[in-house]
Design a protein around this motif. Structure first.
Motif, PDB file in Angstrom:
ATOM      1  N   ALA A 137       0.853  -1.188   0.000  1.00  0.00           N
ATOM      2  CA  ALA A 137       0.000   0.000   0.000  1.00  0.00           C
ATOM      3  C   ALA A 137       0.889   1.238   0.000  1.00  0.00           C
ATOM      4  CB  ALA A 137      -0.915   0.001   1.223  1.00  0.00           C
ATOM      5  N   VAL A 138       0.612   2.164  -0.917  1.00  0.00           N
ATOM      6  CA  VAL A 138       1.421   3.374  -1.038  1.00  0.00           C
ATOM      7  C   VAL A 138       0.509   4.592  -1.142  1.00  0.00           C
ATOM      8  CG1 VAL A 138       3.271   4.534  -2.292  1.00  0.00           C
ATOM      9  CG2 VAL A 138       3.158   2.027  -2.300  1.00  0.00           C
ATOM     10  N   ASP A 139       0.703   5.532  -0.213  1.00  0.00           N
ATOM     11  CA  ASP A 139      -0.045   6.789  -0.223  1.00  0.00           C
ATOM     12  C   ASP A 139       0.789   7.808   0.545  1.00  0.00           C
ATOM     13  OD1 ASP A 139      -2.021   8.919   0.286  1.00  0.00           O
ATOM     14  OD2 ASP A 139      -3.483   7.428  -0.393  1.00  0.00           O
ATOM     15  N   ASP A 140       0.902   9.022   0.018  1.00  0.00           N
ATOM     16  CA  ASP A 140       1.744  10.020   0.688  1.00  0.00           C
ATOM     17  C   ASP A 140       1.030  10.710   1.850  1.00  0.00           C
ATOM     18  OD1 ASP A 140      -0.029  11.420  -0.871  1.00  0.00           O
ATOM     19  OD2 ASP A 140       1.468  12.778  -1.734  1.00  0.00           O
ATOM     20  N   GLU A 141      -0.256  10.404   2.047  1.00  0.00           N
ATOM     21  CA  GLU A 141      -0.985  10.932   3.198  1.00  0.00           C
ATOM     22  C   GLU A 141      -1.058   9.838   4.260  1.00  0.00           C
ATOM     23  OE1 GLU A 141      -4.474  13.462   2.399  1.00  0.00           O
ATOM     24  OE2 GLU A 141      -4.151  12.968   0.298  1.00  0.00           O
ATOM     25  N   ILE A 142      -0.333  10.014   5.350  1.00  0.00           N
ATOM     26  CA  ILE A 142      -0.141   8.962   6.337  1.00  0.00           C
ATOM     27  C   ILE A 142      -1.444   8.465   6.943  1.00  0.00           C
ATOM     28  CG2 ILE A 142       0.291  10.624   8.182  1.00  0.00           C
ATOM     29  CD1 ILE A 142       1.880   7.108   7.748  1.00  0.00           C
ATOM     30  N   TYR A 143      -2.380   9.338   7.216  1.00  0.00           N
ATOM     31  CA  TYR A 143      -3.632   8.921   7.851  1.00  0.00           C
ATOM     32  C   TYR A 143      -4.470   8.068   6.893  1.00  0.00           C
ATOM     33  CZ  TYR A 143      -2.264  12.334  11.351  1.00  0.00           C
ATOM     34  OH  TYR A 143      -1.564  13.019  12.309  1.00  0.00           O
ATOM     35  N   ILE A 144      -4.493   8.458   5.627  1.00  0.00           N
ATOM     36  CA  ILE A 144      -5.225   7.673   4.633  1.00  0.00           C
ATOM     37  C   ILE A 144      -4.549   6.314   4.453  1.00  0.00           C
ATOM     38  CG2 ILE A 144      -5.853   7.537   2.191  1.00  0.00           C
ATOM     39  CD1 ILE A 144      -6.255  10.543   2.212  1.00  0.00           C
TER      40      ILE A 144
END
Length: 268
Positions: free
Chosen positions: A5-12
């Protein structure tokens, strides 16, 4: 099984990881906010499914998908984004799925079902057309006495049940010989050897004789090409511009498939 899983918004990203662990409790989930870290992880260990945000800063999720596919071509890519307009680009990348934020647990289950749910009544005879043509019976490849008899079967598979006349097959399989007595005799030998190979393998039912020609019976076997045409996401993901790569008669059809399934807008 291992997810990425990769997303630059840590909470998401954290919420995505929680959903994946609820949906697949026994699956290892690797999560990153930076694409370069995700690439290094994919180089070290096998990733089965990657859930990628499209907006990741310097490297987009689409670019990351290309890098990951280069590492493991059969990796499933599911894009997770808040922007529906990127769907066309996502499917051009052979994405298996496309989820809109906020992510719903049921949607994740649905995408994973597309990937891992076993097909009911799986057929004992299967045909591979991507990356090279092969016929399998009970998981074992069938041996053909001559390469041309194998190519004849491939040509019939390409026609998806339509009857191919002897003249059409001869023209496609050995253009240099022309419509001569020699080519006709050679073709009869190929048909005999093809029938013999299928009989020995216990797969005679996939071939039928029509009026002045031959055809396969698509209902009797599984085929990656047929599943792609039906919109199966796994078959679409497996196709890498490599339909019937060894046969010159397959080149034009491969180009047509590539344009249709990579550059065409996916259905709504």
């Amino acid at each position: 099984m291992r997810f990425l899983a990769v997303d630059d918004e840590i909470y998401i990203l954290e919420e995505m990881v929680k959903i994946l662990r609820r949906v697949q409790p026994k699956t290892e989930v690797l999560s990153f906010t930076r694409p370069d870290e995700a690439i290094r992880a994919a180089e070290r260990q096998t990733i089965d499914v990657a859930f990628l945000d499209i907006h990741l800063g310097k490297m987009s999720g689409l670019e990351l998908a290309v890098r990951l596919k280069n590492i493991k071509p059969d990796m499933h890519i599911i894009f997770v984004t808040g922007y529906q307009e990127y769907a066309v680009d996502a499917f051009r990348m052979h994405a298996t799925g496309y989820l809109l934020k906020p992510v719903d647990e049921n949607d994740v289950k649905r995408e994973l079902t597309f990937i891992y749910e076993e097909a009911p009544q799986r057929k004992r005879i299967s045909v591979q057309t991507f990356g090279g043509f092969e016929l399998f019976v009970d998981g074992r490849p069938v041996h053909f006495g001559r390469a041309k008899s194998k190519e004849l079967l491939a040509y019939l598979v390409d026609h998806r049940g339509a009857v191919v006349t002897a003249a059409e097959a001869r023209a496609a399989l050995f253009e240099e010989m022309g419509n001569t007595g020699t080519s006709k005799s050679y073709f009869h030998q190929l048909v005999y050897e093809l029938k013999n190979a299928l009989k020995k393998a216990g797969a005679s039912e996939i071939l039928t004789k029509g009026f002045n020609g031959y055809a396969v019976v698509p209902e009797k076997f599984d085929c990656d090409y047929y599943r792609l045409l039906q919109g199966d996401p796994i078959a679409i993901n497996q196709y890498q511009n490599d339909y019937m790569p060894l046969y010159s008669w397959g080149e034009a059809h491969n180009a047509e498939l590539w344009l249709k399934h990579v550059y065409a807008t996916p259905p709504e």
